[in-house]
Motif scaffolding. Sequence first.
Motif, PDB file in Angstrom:
ATOM      1  N   LYS A 153      -6.496   0.687  -7.589  1.00  0.00           N
ATOM      2  CA  LYS A 153      -6.192   1.029  -6.204  1.00  0.00           C
ATOM      3  C   LYS A 153      -7.392   1.830  -5.692  1.00  0.00           C
ATOM      4  CE  LYS A 153      -2.229   2.793  -7.235  1.00  0.00           C
ATOM      5  NZ  LYS A 153      -0.971   3.540  -7.055  1.00  0.00           N
ATOM      6  N   LEU A 182       2.513   0.534  -6.474  1.00  0.00           N
ATOM      7  CA  LEU A 182       2.696  -0.914  -6.487  1.00  0.00           C
ATOM      8  C   LEU A 182       3.566  -1.286  -7.684  1.00  0.00           C
ATOM      9  CD1 LEU A 182       1.913  -3.752  -5.405  1.00  0.00           C
ATOM     10  CD2 LEU A 182      -0.012  -3.688  -7.008  1.00  0.00           C
ATOM     11  N   GLY A 238      -7.343   8.501 -11.305  1.00  0.00           N
ATOM     12  CA  GLY A 238      -8.243   8.633 -12.446  1.00  0.00           C
ATOM     13  C   GLY A 238      -7.797   9.644 -13.493  1.00  0.00           C
TER      14      GLY A 238
END
Length: 194
Positions: A156, A20, A130
């Motif tokens: 996300k 994004l 992560g």
Amino acid sequence: MKLLEERICKEGIVLPGNVLKVDMFLNHQIDVKLIAEMGKEFYRIFSNEHITKILTVEASGIPIACAAAAFFDVPVVFAKKGQRKNMGPDFYTAEVFSFTKGSEYTMHVSKSYLSAADRVLIIDDFLANGAALTGLTDILGQSGASLAGVGIAIEKVFQGGGDKFRSRGIPISSLAMIASMDNGEIVFRRNDCY
Ligand code: 5GP
């Protein structure tokens, strides 16, 4: 956080590979008033946690961490990124795979700025798989500091990093939680686009 979700809907661009792009208010040009609201929201969530330091990673975590730190009245420490694996005895280090760059880097923090006396809030711009958060918590573990919680601007959710940490009992608060971005359509976990 409605304000952030609205901005993502209005200006966010979904790139191939589930990336994004929010360069227009977060990752390149920065909307300081929006960032200040995000900092205030993190303070509202974590104000009872006796935070002594905020830890983030360069570059895009820094402005959000600074906005929050102004409310907590504590310093920000940011992990630096480099290629050198052996940083010597004065640094805590962690190897991290970058989701957006597709390569590995060494995250490092000077031992001067983090110790067992600290109670730390970790802040970052994105949480995806992560890896960055794993690096930051690894560094925190080396320092002996305690982790009060994690504040993320945009999670996300579909990449699973957040749930991995939540299942270990780590409190994570994300201001915008994206459930999916299939075919360029951003769907939030709680609300659709405004
Ligand atoms: P993770 O390590 O959780 O897979 O990814 C988190 C890190 O990668 C963040 O620090 C952020 O810089 C970057 N990142 C991950 N996904 C995105 C994305 O969709 N857009 C942008 N701009 N950065 C991302």
